[in-house]
Design a protein around this motif. Structure first.
Motif, mmCIF file in Angstrom:
data_model
loop_
_atom_site.group_PDB
_atom_site.id
_atom_site.type_symbol
_atom_site.label_atom_id
_atom_site.label_comp_id
_atom_site.label_asym_id
_atom_site.label_seq_id
_atom_site.Cartn_x
_atom_site.Cartn_y
_atom_site.Cartn_z
ATOM 1 N N ARG A 1 -18.473 70.271 8.109
ATOM 2 C CA ARG A 1 -17.769 71.163 7.174
ATOM 3 C C ARG A 1 -17.693 70.538 5.786
ATOM 4 N N ARG A 2 -17.408 69.219 5.754
ATOM 5 C CA ARG A 2 -17.310 68.551 4.442
ATOM 6 C C ARG A 2 -18.669 68.529 3.766
ATOM 7 N N VAL A 3 -19.716 68.303 4.557
ATOM 8 C CA VAL A 3 -21.078 68.280 3.995
ATOM 9 C C VAL A 3 -21.385 69.633 3.353
ATOM 10 N N GLU B 1 -11.289 69.806 23.942
ATOM 11 C CA GLU B 1 -11.862 68.908 22.924
ATOM 12 C C GLU B 1 -13.179 68.292 23.387
ATOM 13 N N GLU B 2 -14.043 67.982 22.407
ATOM 14 C CA GLU B 2 -15.281 67.271 22.718
ATOM 15 C C GLU B 2 -14.921 65.802 22.942
ATOM 16 N N ALA B 3 -14.985 65.344 24.216
ATOM 17 C CA ALA B 3 -14.554 63.966 24.490
ATOM 18 C C ALA B 3 -15.520 62.961 23.867
ATOM 19 N N TRP C 1 -24.398 57.837 15.455
ATOM 20 C CA TRP C 1 -24.598 56.555 16.131
ATOM 21 C C TRP C 1 -25.000 56.678 17.599
ATOM 22 N N ASN C 2 -25.176 57.877 18.109
ATOM 23 C CA ASN C 2 -25.453 57.957 19.554
ATOM 24 C C ASN C 2 -26.936 57.772 19.892
ATOM 25 N N PHE C 3 -27.823 58.348 19.060
ATOM 26 C CA PHE C 3 -29.273 58.151 19.228
ATOM 27 C C PHE C 3 -29.839 57.831 17.843
ATOM 28 N N PHE D 1 -28.340 66.982 8.368
ATOM 29 C CA PHE D 1 -27.204 66.188 8.849
ATOM 30 C C PHE D 1 -27.029 66.342 10.355
ATOM 31 N N THR D 2 -26.834 65.240 11.049
ATOM 32 C CA THR D 2 -26.408 65.299 12.450
ATOM 33 C C THR D 2 -25.134 64.487 12.575
ATOM 34 N N GLY D 3 -24.105 65.107 13.112
ATOM 35 C CA GLY D 3 -22.822 64.420 13.256
ATOM 36 C C GLY D 3 -21.773 65.391 13.756
ATOM 37 N N PHE E 1 -23.316 62.197 23.937
ATOM 38 C CA PHE E 1 -24.495 63.041 23.831
ATOM 39 C C PHE E 1 -23.973 64.386 23.347
ATOM 40 N N CYS E 2 -24.514 64.859 22.219
ATOM 41 C CA CYS E 2 -24.017 66.143 21.718
ATOM 42 C C CYS E 2 -24.139 67.222 22.783
ATOM 43 N N VAL E 3 -25.198 67.147 23.598
ATOM 44 C CA VAL E 3 -25.435 68.187 24.607
ATOM 45 C C VAL E 3 -25.031 67.735 26.007
ATOM 46 N N LEU F 1 -24.357 69.759 14.894
ATOM 47 C CA LEU F 1 -22.978 69.284 14.989
ATOM 48 C C LEU F 1 -22.529 69.106 16.443
ATOM 49 N N GLY F 2 -21.226 69.105 16.619
ATOM 50 C CA GLY F 2 -20.672 68.800 17.940
ATOM 51 C C GLY F 2 -20.838 69.935 18.935
ATOM 52 N N GLY F 3 -20.467 69.643 20.163
ATOM 53 C CA GLY F 3 -20.554 70.658 21.211
ATOM 54 C C GLY F 3 -19.496 70.414 22.277
ATOM 55 N N ASN F 4 -19.225 71.442 23.055
ATOM 56 C CA ASN F 4 -18.354 71.275 24.229
ATOM 57 C C ASN F 4 -19.013 72.052 25.364
HETATM 58 P P1 NAD Z 1 -19.773 61.661 12.038
HETATM 59 O O1 NAD Z 1 -19.704 63.060 11.556
HETATM 60 O O2 NAD Z 1 -18.539 60.831 11.974
HETATM 61 O O3 NAD Z 1 -20.866 60.834 11.221
HETATM 62 C C1 NAD Z 1 -22.216 61.233 11.129
HETATM 63 C C2 NAD Z 1 -22.825 60.685 9.858
HETATM 64 O O4 NAD Z 1 -22.167 61.289 8.738
HETATM 65 C C3 NAD Z 1 -22.656 59.173 9.671
HETATM 66 O O5 NAD Z 1 -23.856 58.670 9.124
HETATM 67 C C4 NAD Z 1 -21.516 59.082 8.677
HETATM 68 O O6 NAD Z 1 -21.523 57.894 7.920
HETATM 69 C C5 NAD Z 1 -21.765 60.294 7.810
HETATM 70 N N1 NAD Z 1 -20.593 60.806 7.082
HETATM 71 C C6 NAD Z 1 -19.288 60.634 7.367
HETATM 72 N N2 NAD Z 1 -18.505 61.301 6.472
HETATM 73 C C7 NAD Z 1 -19.352 61.915 5.609
HETATM 74 C C8 NAD Z 1 -19.169 62.780 4.500
HETATM 75 N N3 NAD Z 1 -17.960 63.139 4.072
HETATM 76 N N4 NAD Z 1 -20.258 63.258 3.879
HETATM 77 C C9 NAD Z 1 -21.501 62.948 4.320
HETATM 78 N N5 NAD Z 1 -21.738 62.125 5.366
HETATM 79 C C10 NAD Z 1 -20.676 61.615 6.009
HETATM 80 O O7 NAD Z 1 -20.381 61.764 13.508
HETATM 81 P P2 NAD Z 1 -20.595 60.587 14.548
HETATM 82 O O8 NAD Z 1 -19.233 60.217 15.053
HETATM 83 O O9 NAD Z 1 -21.480 59.556 13.970
HETATM 84 O O10 NAD Z 1 -21.409 61.328 15.711
HETATM 85 C C11 NAD Z 1 -20.791 61.989 16.752
HETATM 86 C C12 NAD Z 1 -20.839 63.486 16.562
HETATM 87 O O11 NAD Z 1 -22.170 63.897 16.301
HETATM 88 C C13 NAD Z 1 -20.425 64.255 17.799
HETATM 89 O O12 NAD Z 1 -19.576 65.331 17.442
HETATM 90 C C14 NAD Z 1 -21.720 64.799 18.361
HETATM 91 O O13 NAD Z 1 -21.592 65.942 19.157
HETATM 92 C C15 NAD Z 1 -22.486 65.025 17.110
HETATM 93 N N6 NAD Z 1 -23.927 65.034 17.378
HETATM 94 C C16 NAD Z 1 -24.602 66.207 17.283
HETATM 95 C C17 NAD Z 1 -25.947 66.265 17.581
HETATM 96 C C18 NAD Z 1 -26.708 67.562 17.497
HETATM 97 O O14 NAD Z 1 -27.925 67.520 17.493
HETATM 98 N N7 NAD Z 1 -26.046 68.707 17.418
HETATM 99 C C19 NAD Z 1 -26.621 65.099 17.965
HETATM 100 C C20 NAD Z 1 -25.905 63.907 18.042
HETATM 101 C C21 NAD Z 1 -24.557 63.894 17.729
#
Ligand code: NAD
Length: 472
Positions: free
Chosen positions: A227-229, A373-375, A146-148, A219-221, A276-278, A244-247
């Motif tokens: 890990r679950r993905v 922790e990643e705030a 949800w950030n970008f 996946f970005t999140g 912002f992940c970065v 994924l996340g960063g610190n």
């Molecule tokens: P999140 O992991 O909660 O959700 C991300 C997406 O995954 C959402 O669309 C969500 O609905 C989906 N999701 C949730 N549970 C799932 C599951 N079990 N299986 C598959 N999909 C699932 O992340 P968030 O809170 O939306 O975003 C914030 C995080 O994303 C931060 O940790 C940030 O650092 C990271 N991020 C990383 C980058 C990067 O490029 N490395 C860029 C932006 C954000």
């Protein structure tokens, strides 16, 4: 804009749902509108449609695919102002940030559309030829945060389609609107089924990662979800790109002018309200300049206008959702209980919206939660160091490895330090520089795989070696 109701795009059609969820404007906490929650059957139709479309799209000439991916940029541009307003409304960011994101989405479509993976001739002799080529994978599942929301979706859509795949894309339940609208508009330039956009909760993401007809998940999140993905993707050994996340640490060397870099460092940490992940999430400052830089940061931060991004002049908005707001509040509360000193911020105003003030914490212990922790919110620990070897070790002492930055006048020294950091990207005297031709990806638990550049494009393909021998 604000087409009511927002719809999913499946097989080229506008599709509604039985169940709906509300999207909340984080600056007001008021509902924006309802969005469809896809059922399992709707996921099945989206995947089936993508699978059918793959047969033709994967064999469509690359020049045609390039043209259509470029045209995705045109359709966003045609509605640029509306996308900017919609993004501010659903995400909460200020106007400059929204312009950056929507402008980026347009630029990425156009630049990725110029890319192409050429066949590589490994060996060519009289009686044999060996060629390595790239073939598309099939149906790609895109899952975004949800950030970008729009830019990170485009980072996936553009290379996935260009490489000949078809797609099922799922935005975050918190920020689905720009992506759903883009999905609808995209149907005008893509054959049915090539790009399906469906909205739903986290369980929809999980169903996608388990689906046997999806060949790759991009996946970005967060790292926890990543890990679950990875676990559920093992069902059919899906290909994975995990961002994924960063610190991220920033290391400020003693030869820097504190007043000269305060502004750049502030934005390195707080752009997009630090969601912002970065973002720089740990700021290591040499003890010789610590006090001056801390003061310069406080003074610059006091000039920043925080509020509803739709109001002119607002530079930082709220956090995007209640879950994240509560998480950052909890982190602040922990700092308070531990007796950390706030140089700025720390007190949350009683007002509508998920607003957290810019908070600078004065040299908390390295083991504090606000350091470890990643705030993902505007809370930045300033950390004092004396010895460069010691600070490199501290910077690397994290399970994350997304990005980092080093700030110094002596470029040789700055680069020596940069090369010792365990992270996918290390900036020197700058931050947040991205480009369609620059590889981006995390080390350690910040992810696997690359986005952007030809390396990123190649991740949407399988490699195939064709060996030919002339019969005598
Ligand atoms: P999140 O992991 O909660 O959700 C991300 C997406 O995954 C959402 O669309 C969500 O609905 C989906 N999701 C949730 N549970 C799932 C599951 N079990 N299986 C598959 N999909 C699932 O992340 P968030 O809170 O939306 O975003 C914030 C995080 O994303 C931060 O940790 C940030 O650092 C990271 N991020 C990383 C980058 C990067 O490029 N490395 C860029 C932006 C954000």
């Amino acid at each position: 804009m604000f087409e009511v109701p927002y719809a999913m795009s499946i097989d080229g059609q506008r599709v509604l749902a039985v169940e709906y969820a509300q999207v909340i404007n984080p600056a007001t906490e008021q509902p924006v509108c309802d969005v469809p929650m896809a059922s399992r059957e709707q996921l099945e139709s989206a995947v089936a449609s993508a699978k059918t479309a793959f047969a033709t799209w994967s064999r469509t000439d690359i020049s045609e695919r390039q043209k259509r991916v470029g045209a995705l940029g045109d359709i966003i541009e045609q509605h640029k102002e509306a996308f900017i307003e919609l993004l501010i409304t659903e995400q909460g960011k200020g106007r400059a940030g929204a312009e950056w994101e929507i402008g980026g989405a347009i630029y990425w479509c156009r630049e990725i559309a110029k890319q192409c993976l050429e066949d590589e001739v490994v060996r060519r002799q009289d009686d044999e030829e060996i060629v390595t080529r790239h073939t598309p994978i099939g149906v790609v599942g895109g899952i975004t945060p949800w950030n970008f929301p729009l830019l990170l979706a485009i980072w996936k859509v553009a290379p996935a389609l260009l490489a000949g795949n078809t797609m099922v894309l799922k935005p975050s339940p918190y920020t689905p609107l720009c992506t759903l609208w883009f999905g609808e508009l995209a149907q005008a330039v893509l054959p049915p089924g090539v790009l399906n956009v469906i909205s739903g909760g986290n369980e929809l993401g999980q169903w996608m990662t388990e689906h046997p007809d999806i060949g790759k998940i991009s996946f970005t999140g967060s790292t926890a979800t990543g890990r679950r993905v990875m676990q559920s993707a093992s069902v059919n050994l899906k290909r994975l790109t995990l961002e994924l996340g960063g610190n991220d640490p920033a290391i400020v060397l003693p030869d820097i002018d504190p007043w000269g870099i305060a502004k750049d460092l502030f934005w390195a940490a707080f752009a997009n309200s630090a969601q912002f992940c970065v973002a720089c999430k740990r700021l290591y400052i040499h003890e010789d300049i610590y006090d001056d830089l801390a003061l310069a940061l406080v003074e610059y931060a006091r000039t920043i206008r925080i509020g509803n991004g739709i109001e002119p002049g607002v530079e930082l908005g709220p956090l995007q959702n209640k879950m994240q707001y509560d998480k950052v509040r909890d982190l602040l509360e922990d700092s308070r209980q531990q007796g950390h000193r706030f140089l700025l911020g720390g007190d949350i105003e009683d007002r509508p919206g998920y607003f957290i003030p810019v908070t600078l914490i004065d040299n908390p212990p390295e083991s504090a939660r606000c350091v470890v922790e990643e705030a993902f919110g505007p809370v930045l620990p300033l950390l004092k160091y004396r010895d460069i070897e010691e600070v490199i070790a501290r910077a690397n002492n994290t399970p994350y490895g997304l990005a980092a930055s080093v700030w110094g006048r002596d470029l040789v020294e700055a680069e020596r330090v940069a090369r010792r950091i365990e992270a996918g990207t290390v900036w020197i005297n700058q931050a947040h520089v991205f480009s369609p031709d620059i590889a981006f990806g995390g080390h350690k638990q910040s992810g696997m795989g690359i986005e952007n550049s030809l390396h990123g494009l190649a991740e949407y393909t399988n490699m195939q070696t064709v060996m030919r021998k002339v019969l005598p």
